[in-house]
Design an enzyme around this catalytic site. Structure first.
Site, PDB file in Angstrom:
ATOM      1  N   CYS A   2      -0.367  30.664 -28.084  1.00 35.20           N
ATOM      2  CA  CYS A   2       0.107  29.617 -26.533  1.00 35.20           C
ATOM      3  C   CYS A   2      -1.732  29.947 -26.154  1.00 35.20           C
ATOM      4  O   CYS A   2      -2.008  31.462 -25.906  1.00 35.20           O
ATOM      5  CB  CYS A   2       0.636  29.838 -25.296  1.00 35.20           C
ATOM      6  SG  CYS A   2       2.832  29.378 -26.096  1.00 35.20           S
ATOM      7  N   ARG A  27      -5.093  26.623 -29.467  1.00 34.16           N
ATOM      8  CA  ARG A  27      -3.727  27.966 -29.559  1.00 34.16           C
ATOM      9  C   ARG A  27      -2.832  27.197 -29.455  1.00 34.16           C
ATOM     10  O   ARG A  27      -2.032  27.763 -30.121  1.00 34.16           O
ATOM     11  CB  ARG A  27      -4.349  29.219 -28.391  1.00 34.16           C
ATOM     12  CG  ARG A  27      -5.744  29.542 -28.335  1.00 34.16           C
ATOM     13  CD  ARG A  27      -5.709  30.916 -27.402  1.00 34.16           C
ATOM     14  NE  ARG A  27      -4.226  31.961 -27.626  1.00 34.16           N
ATOM     15  CZ  ARG A  27      -4.760  32.496 -28.006  1.00 34.16           C
ATOM     16  NH1 ARG A  27      -6.226  33.290 -28.506  1.00 34.16           N
ATOM     17  NH2 ARG A  27      -3.792  33.693 -27.814  1.00 34.16           N
ATOM     18  N   TRP A  75       2.436  26.269 -27.994  1.00 38.65           N
ATOM     19  CA  TRP A  75       3.073  26.047 -29.290  1.00 38.65           C
ATOM     20  C   TRP A  75       4.616  26.482 -28.853  1.00 38.65           C
ATOM     21  O   TRP A  75       4.775  27.926 -29.005  1.00 38.65           O
ATOM     22  CB  TRP A  75       2.011  26.981 -29.734  1.00 38.65           C
ATOM     23  CG  TRP A  75       2.373  26.886 -31.501  1.00 38.65           C
ATOM     24  CD1 TRP A  75       1.623  25.792 -32.307  1.00 38.65           C
ATOM     25  CD2 TRP A  75       3.013  27.074 -32.470  1.00 38.65           C
ATOM     26  NE1 TRP A  75       2.208  25.943 -33.559  1.00 38.65           N
ATOM     27  CE2 TRP A  75       2.664  26.664 -33.904  1.00 38.65           C
ATOM     28  CE3 TRP A  75       3.952  28.394 -32.536  1.00 38.65           C
ATOM     29  CZ2 TRP A  75       3.580  27.195 -34.620  1.00 38.65           C
ATOM     30  CZ3 TRP A  75       5.059  29.323 -33.448  1.00 38.65           C
ATOM     31  CH2 TRP A  75       4.452  28.334 -34.700  1.00 38.65           C
ATOM     32  N   ASN A  99       3.199  34.160 -23.085  1.00 35.16           N
ATOM     33  CA  ASN A  99       2.441  33.670 -24.461  1.00 35.16           C
ATOM     34  C   ASN A  99       3.106  34.805 -25.511  1.00 35.16           C
ATOM     35  O   ASN A  99       3.081  36.019 -25.234  1.00 35.16           O
ATOM     36  CB  ASN A  99       0.825  34.212 -24.177  1.00 35.16           C
ATOM     37  CG  ASN A  99       0.210  34.118 -25.753  1.00 35.16           C
ATOM     38  OD1 ASN A  99       0.713  33.268 -26.569  1.00 35.16           O
ATOM     39  ND2 ASN A  99      -0.581  34.519 -26.274  1.00 35.16           N
ATOM     40  N   GLY A 100       3.839  34.515 -26.341  1.00 35.37           N
ATOM     41  CA  GLY A 100       4.913  35.285 -27.074  1.00 35.37           C
ATOM     42  C   GLY A 100       6.065  34.897 -27.602  1.00 35.37           C
ATOM     43  O   GLY A 100       6.749  33.851 -26.816  1.00 35.37           O
ATOM     44  N   GLU A 479      -8.649  28.495 -51.259  1.00 34.28           N
ATOM     45  CA  GLU A 479      -8.682  28.927 -49.989  1.00 34.28           C
ATOM     46  C   GLU A 479      -9.193  26.798 -50.437  1.00 34.28           C
ATOM     47  O   GLU A 479      -8.650  26.496 -48.698  1.00 34.28           O
ATOM     48  CB  GLU A 479     -10.209  29.202 -49.636  1.00 34.28           C
ATOM     49  CG  GLU A 479     -11.119  28.683 -48.567  1.00 34.28           C
ATOM     50  CD  GLU A 479     -10.411  29.426 -47.290  1.00 34.28           C
ATOM     51  OE1 GLU A 479      -9.020  28.937 -47.224  1.00 34.28           O
ATOM     52  OE2 GLU A 479     -10.501  28.594 -45.995  1.00 34.28           O
ATOM     53  N   LYS A 483      -7.159  25.092 -46.972  1.00 38.01           N
ATOM     54  CA  LYS A 483      -8.555  23.750 -46.278  1.00 38.01           C
ATOM     55  C   LYS A 483      -7.691  22.445 -46.196  1.00 38.01           C
ATOM     56  O   LYS A 483      -7.301  22.191 -44.944  1.00 38.01           O
ATOM     57  CB  LYS A 483      -9.258  23.741 -46.227  1.00 38.01           C
ATOM     58  CG  LYS A 483     -10.495  23.844 -45.451  1.00 38.01           C
ATOM     59  CD  LYS A 483     -11.045  24.912 -44.995  1.00 38.01           C
ATOM     60  CE  LYS A 483      -9.373  25.748 -44.654  1.00 38.01           C
ATOM     61  NZ  LYS A 483      -9.683  27.650 -43.904  1.00 38.01           N
ATOM     62  N   GLU A 486      -4.099  22.429 -44.650  1.00 36.76           N
ATOM     63  CA  GLU A 486      -4.301  22.080 -43.531  1.00 36.76           C
ATOM     64  C   GLU A 486      -4.240  20.788 -42.333  1.00 36.76           C
ATOM     65  O   GLU A 486      -4.003  19.891 -41.858  1.00 36.76           O
ATOM     66  CB  GLU A 486      -4.313  23.007 -42.837  1.00 36.76           C
ATOM     67  CG  GLU A 486      -4.739  24.050 -41.562  1.00 36.76           C
ATOM     68  CD  GLU A 486      -5.415  25.527 -41.615  1.00 36.76           C
ATOM     69  OE1 GLU A 486      -6.247  24.996 -42.492  1.00 36.76           O
ATOM     70  OE2 GLU A 486      -5.516  25.682 -40.816  1.00 36.76           O
ATOM     71  N   HIS A 502       1.387  26.565 -68.574  1.00 35.27           N
ATOM     72  CA  HIS A 502       2.090  27.980 -69.369  1.00 35.27           C
ATOM     73  C   HIS A 502       3.458  26.444 -68.192  1.00 35.27           C
ATOM     74  O   HIS A 502       4.618  27.586 -67.941  1.00 35.27           O
ATOM     75  CB  HIS A 502       1.974  28.496 -68.557  1.00 35.27           C
ATOM     76  CG  HIS A 502       0.908  29.641 -70.009  1.00 35.27           C
ATOM     77  ND1 HIS A 502       1.627  30.015 -71.181  1.00 35.27           N
ATOM     78  CD2 HIS A 502      -0.420  30.009 -69.776  1.00 35.27           C
ATOM     79  CE1 HIS A 502       0.433  30.697 -71.697  1.00 35.27           C
ATOM     80  NE2 HIS A 502      -0.886  30.362 -70.573  1.00 35.27           N
ATOM     81  N   LYS A 602      -3.842  27.781 -33.441  1.00 35.42           N
ATOM     82  CA  LYS A 602      -5.063  29.351 -33.938  1.00 35.42           C
ATOM     83  C   LYS A 602      -4.833  30.487 -33.765  1.00 35.42           C
ATOM     84  O   LYS A 602      -4.871  31.121 -35.914  1.00 35.42           O
ATOM     85  CB  LYS A 602      -6.386  28.449 -32.980  1.00 35.42           C
ATOM     86  CG  LYS A 602      -7.931  29.491 -33.825  1.00 35.42           C
ATOM     87  CD  LYS A 602      -8.514  29.001 -34.797  1.00 35.42           C
ATOM     88  CE  LYS A 602      -9.452  29.995 -35.001  1.00 35.42           C
ATOM     89  NZ  LYS A 602     -10.320  28.856 -36.412  1.00 35.42           N
TER      90      LYS A 602
END
Ligand code: M6R
Length: 607
Positions: A2, A27, A75, A99-100, A479, A483, A486, A502, A602
């Protein structure tokens, strides 16, 4: 996760808070809220949705004369996304933002229920407000001290108490809080970007130290009541660095920032053509006294570690293993005093990465971190830090933070090989010159930006695709695939090109495109064979090469995209930019919010 901000001073607090929340919105962005003193009482405005929804609510509320308040972008962890679960939370005399995660909230809730106290939300945060209120007998600092002993988990709190107008009380354990006192007043936030409008000098609130913010000063006391002097830090980011600068999205701006960010990261560490970490206080013994390296990080940062492994093993000939940080400590890694743990983190706050550092220290291993945010927890807890100089990265999808992390691995591998006599002076200088050339060549890719829009158009109907590659290209495939998933929500899987047959090749049909990375000449012909295999099963192929291969025709791929020709080892920079562009344009073409993809935040400060 957050974003939190507190302000008390001479400005309109609602403006300061909502502006700060916009800067912190990356965030967390499922709901937002503020609380402020209106005369002697505390008023709260909160809502689900973006900060813009909150701004509209605040404007409609006709607030005047508020100069002290707290604000939050959420969040969700405990409790769904709803107005009632949004912060700030009030219970009794206490209004707070958090936050947490409060890990023992269930036990605390049961204890409080015995006193007939029940929360109205489903959040762990409201339980924290109830605990602080339960400890409050008139002195806010005493209440926070007592509550701190009862709360378990990670937290950064900004708290306002009824009867204490103009004051904000803060404490943290794990979750970040940075603060500054400037001409306009005192500001505290979860991230430096929200302080930049007021000052570039700031401090990190030490853990379990209580900060009292007034318009005139910030005072700090520890849990024994001793006053604490903050350790001031300076950031050279400017406000513009945290703005879009005319670009439609932060992500696009940050893609363009890469050549400068890379040079800013490399140049101070190259003297007479050789890499050096003298100014970073990283002695060569870190390399000469180590017989194995473990690398751990999360997401994109871990992908930088995969490239790091390839380079260090190739150049310095020391065994390296790479693990995702969320698994690292549960895999019982073997570490001793001759082990070097390298961690990588843009934010410097990722909970799992931090836990890996703490475990390594228990085993006597040395810890070196590659971090973008100065003074962050990972930087402070590591034995050695190599800061990247990307400036603030605001888009949730990491771009410039990734390539600067790569560049630090090139420097580490070169220095390591040089001081252990695996590379001589001339070879090391050539390596560094190649590195600088590869970075300069990125400008050519940026100039061709709209070509990538055209290539991305071929993926407009794709719902699932594969990224394939070998060697360094396999690392870059991971990567590129992350990306794309996401921000464009296209399902994608990264696969070692030779492994497809395989089992997984059964998924290849004419509806499943393949993006093939083929920048490594030692495996180029094998890659072309693998591409023929998927092509034969109907896949539409986008091929990325190191310099244009004129022999390639439609029998191999629908599109050939090339990076300017560089020595193979340096291809990851150009390839990274191309896969970033592909993801970016796929997301834009689908009308998605590129900077704030769904369900994500983030900075991941919970495990
Ligand atoms: O702040 P960190 O570098 O520690 O973050 C690690 C990951 O959460 C991060 O790289 C994430 O995977 C990115 N959003 C991907 O673009």
């Amino acid at each position: 996760m957050c974003g939190i901000i507190g302000f008390t001073g001479t400005l309109d607090a609602t403006n300061v808070l909502t502006k700060g929340l916009s800067q912190l919105e990356y965030r967390g962005y499922d709901s937002a809220g503020i609380a402020f003193f209106e005369n002697e009482s505390i008023r709260t405005i909160k809502t689900t949705g973006k900060v813009q929804c909150l701004k509209e609510k605040v404007e409609a509320a006709n607030v005047t004369g508020a100069t002290c308040g707290i604000g939050h972008t959420r969040w969700a962890t405990h409790g769904g996304v709803s107005d009632i679960n949004s912060h700030p939370h009030t219970f009794g005399n206490v209004t707070l933002i958090h936050n947490g995660i409060i890990e023992n909230y269930k036990e605390l809730q049961e204890e409080l229920a015995l006193q007939g106290k029940t929360p109205v939300s489903q959040t762990d945060t409201e339980i924290a407000a109830m605990v602080i209120d339960d400890c409050f007998t008139g002195d806010p600092i005493e209440a926070i001290k007592k509550a701190d002993a009862r709360l378990e988990g990670q937290y950064g709190f900004c708290v306002m108490f009824k009867g204490h107008p103009g004051k904000i009380f803060c404490i943290r354990n794990g979750s970040p809080l940075v603060a500054t006192h400037a001409e306009a007043g005192s500001v505290i936030a979860s991230d430096m970007v929200a302080l930049l409008d007021y000052s570039k000098d700031y401090f990190v609130l030490p853990e379990h130290v209580i900060a009292t913010l007034t318009k005139d000063e910030i005072t700090l006391v520890d849990l024994e009541g001793n006053s604490v002097e903050p350790e001031m830090l300076h950031v050279d980011w400017d406000v513009d660095a945290a703005m879009k600068g005319g670009y439609e999205y932060f992500m696009l701006k940050e893609i363009h920032d890469q050549p400068d960010a890379l040079m800013n990261t490399i140049r101070p560490r190259v003297k007479n053509g050789l890499p050096t970490f003298e100014a970073d206080n990283v002695p060569d013994e870190v390399f000469t006294h180590c017989n194995r390296i473990l690398i751990t990080a999360c997401g994109t940062a871990m992908h930088a570690g995969l490239v790091g492994k390839n380079l260090i093993e190739r150049l310095a000939k020391v065994p390296v293993t790479v693990d995702v940080a969320s698994e690292f400590r549960y895999n019982e890694p073997i570490m001793d005093e001759n082990t070097l743990l390298i961690t990588i983190s843009q934010s410097g706050e990722t909970a799992d990465t931090l836990a890996a550092i703490r475990l390594a220290k228990e085993h006597g291993a040395k810890t070196l971190s590659i971090v973008n945010v100065k003074g962050s927890t990972i930087a402070r807890e590591s034995d050695y830090v190599l800061y990247t100089h990307a400036g603030p990265e605001i888009a949730v999808a990491s771009t410039k933070a990734y390539t600067v992390q790569l560049s630090v691995f090139y420097l580490i591998a070169a220095r390591f090989a040089f001081v252990t006599n695996k590379l001589n002076e001339e070879e090391t200088k050539t390596f560094i010159a190649n590195l600088e050339n590869a970075i300069e060549s990125l400008n050519e890719i940026l100039e061709k930006e709209m070509d990538f829009d055209e290539v991305s158009a071929s993926l407009d109907n794709a719902t699932s695709l594969f990224y394939i590659g070998r060697g360094l290209d396999e690392c870059l495939s991971r990567e590129g695939s992350l990306k794309l998933k996401e921000i464009s929500y296209i399902h994608s899987e990264a696969y070692a090109a030779g492994e497809l047959k395989h089992g997984t090749i059964s998924l290849i049909t004419d509806d499943v495109p393949v993006i093939a990375l083929a920048t490594q000449h030692n495996v180029y012909s094998k890659m072309i064979s693998n591409i023929r295999e998927v092509k034969a099963r109907g896949a539409k192929v986008i091929l990325i090469t190191n310099g244009e291969d004129e022999s390639i025709d439609e029998s191999i791929c629908s599109f050939q995209v090339s990076i300017p020709k560089v020595d193979d080892m340096f291809a990851p920079f150009g390839t990274a930019v191309i896969v970033q562009y592909l993801a970016y344009f796929c997301a834009v073409r689908r009308g998605l919010n590129v900077d704030q993809p769904r369900n994500l935040a983030k900075s991941v400060t919970v495990e």
